[in-house]
Design an enzyme around this catalytic site. Structure first.
Site, mmCIF file in Angstrom:
data_model
loop_
_atom_site.group_PDB
_atom_site.id
_atom_site.type_symbol
_atom_site.label_atom_id
_atom_site.label_comp_id
_atom_site.label_asym_id
_atom_site.label_seq_id
_atom_site.Cartn_x
_atom_site.Cartn_y
_atom_site.Cartn_z
ATOM 1 N N HIS A 144 0.838 -1.208 0.000
ATOM 2 C CA HIS A 144 0.000 0.000 0.000
ATOM 3 C C HIS A 144 0.868 1.251 0.000
ATOM 4 O O HIS A 144 0.631 2.195 -0.773
ATOM 5 C CB HIS A 144 -0.907 -0.033 1.231
ATOM 6 C CG HIS A 144 -1.690 1.221 1.459
ATOM 7 N ND1 HIS A 144 -2.983 1.389 1.005
ATOM 8 C CD2 HIS A 144 -1.356 2.381 2.086
ATOM 9 C CE1 HIS A 144 -3.419 2.592 1.355
ATOM 10 N NE2 HIS A 144 -2.453 3.217 2.019
ATOM 11 N N GLU A 145 1.891 1.270 0.848
ATOM 12 C CA GLU A 145 2.760 2.453 0.935
ATOM 13 C C GLU A 145 3.606 2.616 -0.321
ATOM 14 O O GLU A 145 3.817 3.732 -0.804
ATOM 15 C CB GLU A 145 3.654 2.357 2.182
ATOM 16 C CG GLU A 145 2.907 2.241 3.499
ATOM 17 C CD GLU A 145 1.930 3.373 3.738
ATOM 18 O OE1 GLU A 145 2.098 4.462 3.136
ATOM 19 O OE2 GLU A 145 0.975 3.188 4.515
ATOM 20 N N HIS A 148 1.537 4.213 -2.941
ATOM 21 C CA HIS A 148 1.467 5.657 -2.764
ATOM 22 C C HIS A 148 2.645 6.342 -3.469
ATOM 23 O O HIS A 148 2.474 7.340 -4.162
ATOM 24 C CB HIS A 148 1.510 6.016 -1.275
ATOM 25 C CG HIS A 148 0.171 6.043 -0.609
ATOM 26 N ND1 HIS A 148 -0.899 6.764 -1.110
ATOM 27 C CD2 HIS A 148 -0.278 5.445 0.530
ATOM 28 C CE1 HIS A 148 -1.942 6.611 -0.309
ATOM 29 N NE2 HIS A 148 -1.599 5.816 0.690
ATOM 30 N N GLU A 222 -6.358 6.835 -1.172
ATOM 31 C CA GLU A 222 -6.218 5.642 -0.337
ATOM 32 C C GLU A 222 -6.843 4.424 -1.015
ATOM 33 O O GLU A 222 -6.284 3.324 -0.974
ATOM 34 C CB GLU A 222 -6.874 5.873 1.033
ATOM 35 C CG GLU A 222 -6.127 6.843 1.921
ATOM 36 C CD GLU A 222 -4.688 6.441 2.135
ATOM 37 O OE1 GLU A 222 -4.424 5.258 2.448
ATOM 38 O OE2 GLU A 222 -3.806 7.318 1.989
#
EC number: 3.4.24.-
Length: 291
Positions: A144-145, A148, A222
């Protein structure tokens, strides 16, 4: 969440300082006792607005490490840190970005990624996250990071913040001129204390409203980062499990110095408008709907 909160706080602080300094010096503000020069005021507003957001972006890694006490792993001290570095490296290669700095900080379950450039980002996880999740769930959070970073979310956020900052600075001075000249009936050729006080108050109030806009965009990013993690791992199930696990844990609190701003801690009622992350249930539902 920390990366967004730190960015917003730093941006607001820089913008206020720049506005005050430039206004005191009378540099190109576009407003005088005689009236408003719309063109000059727009230029002034854009310079202050985008400078604030760009400085916030450039300082994002430093501010994040300083405020959380994150320790960058130069040489892994144990098997967990070695796995962490190797996992981030593998995900970064799959995402097509440079190897980020990997850091660990003491705190409740949380993680963040920040940095001005895709190939020199920072990915940090808390000790609470490492202790409360299994490796499959941690890998999903790391994915997930990394998503980003690969999506350029910090740069996108900077551009959005720069635009709303411009309107904040512009509208604050228009309101300040109206208060000083119309409500307080200041007939002097110079702007009075009513103008300066109104501008200061309006920049804070409008800045808070601008944060709502930025928070909405953050929530959309997100969902995209969750989907990015699913793509990197080849399945949405690990991310679903990680979100379900996080939903049952106490959220990682902000550092004491930042806690007064409280954006990351709001999630219901009016506070939902300032939330940088959607509810866990919505994120899990979005992942289940992926093809």
């Amino acid at each position: 969440m920390k990366r967004i909160v730190l960015f917003l706080v730093t941006n607001l602080a820089v913008m206020l300082v720049l506005s005050i300094v430039l206004s005191v010096l009378g540099i190109g503000r576009g407003v005088s006792g005689a009236g408003i020069d719309v063109g000059s005021l727009l230029v002034f507003s854009a310079v202050v607005g985008f400078t604030g957001s760009i400085i916030s972006l450039l300082l994002s890694k430093t501010m994040a490490k300083w405020s959380t006490g994150a320790r960058v792993i130069a040489t892994p001290a144990n098997s967990t840190e070695l796995w962490l570095v190797n996992t981030v490296r593998a995900l970064a290669e799959k995402a097509g970005i440079g190897m980020p700095d990997v850091a660990v900080y003491d705190g409740e379950p949380n993680a963040f990624a920040t940095g001005a450039f895709k190939n020199s980002a920072l990915v940090a996880v808390s000790t609470g996250l490492l202790e409360s999740m299994d490796r499959a769930e941690i890998e999903a959070v790391l994915g997930h990071e990394i998503a980003h970073v690969a999506n350029g979310d910090m740069v996108t956020l900077t551009l959005i913040q720069g635009v709303v900052n411009t309107f904040v600075v512009f509208l604050a001075r228009v309101v300040g001129f109206f208060v000083d000249k119309v409500l307080l009936r200041n007939n002097s050729e110079r702007l009075g204390i009513g103008y300066m006080a109104s501008v200061f108050v309006c920049e804070i109030l409008f800045g808070v409203l601008a944060s709502i806009i930025v928070a909405w965009f953050s929530r959309q990013r997100e969902f995209r980062a969750d989907a990015g993690s699913a793509k990197l791992l080849g399945s949405s199930l690990p991310m679903q499990k990680a979100l379900a696990r996080l939903g049952g844990l106490a959220p990682g609190a902000l550092p004491q110095a930042m806690s007064a701003f409280g954006i990351a801690g709001l999630g219901s009622g009016w506070g939902a408008l300032f939330s940088t992350h959607p509810p866990m249930e919505q994120r899990i539902a979005a992942l289940r709907a992926l093809p």
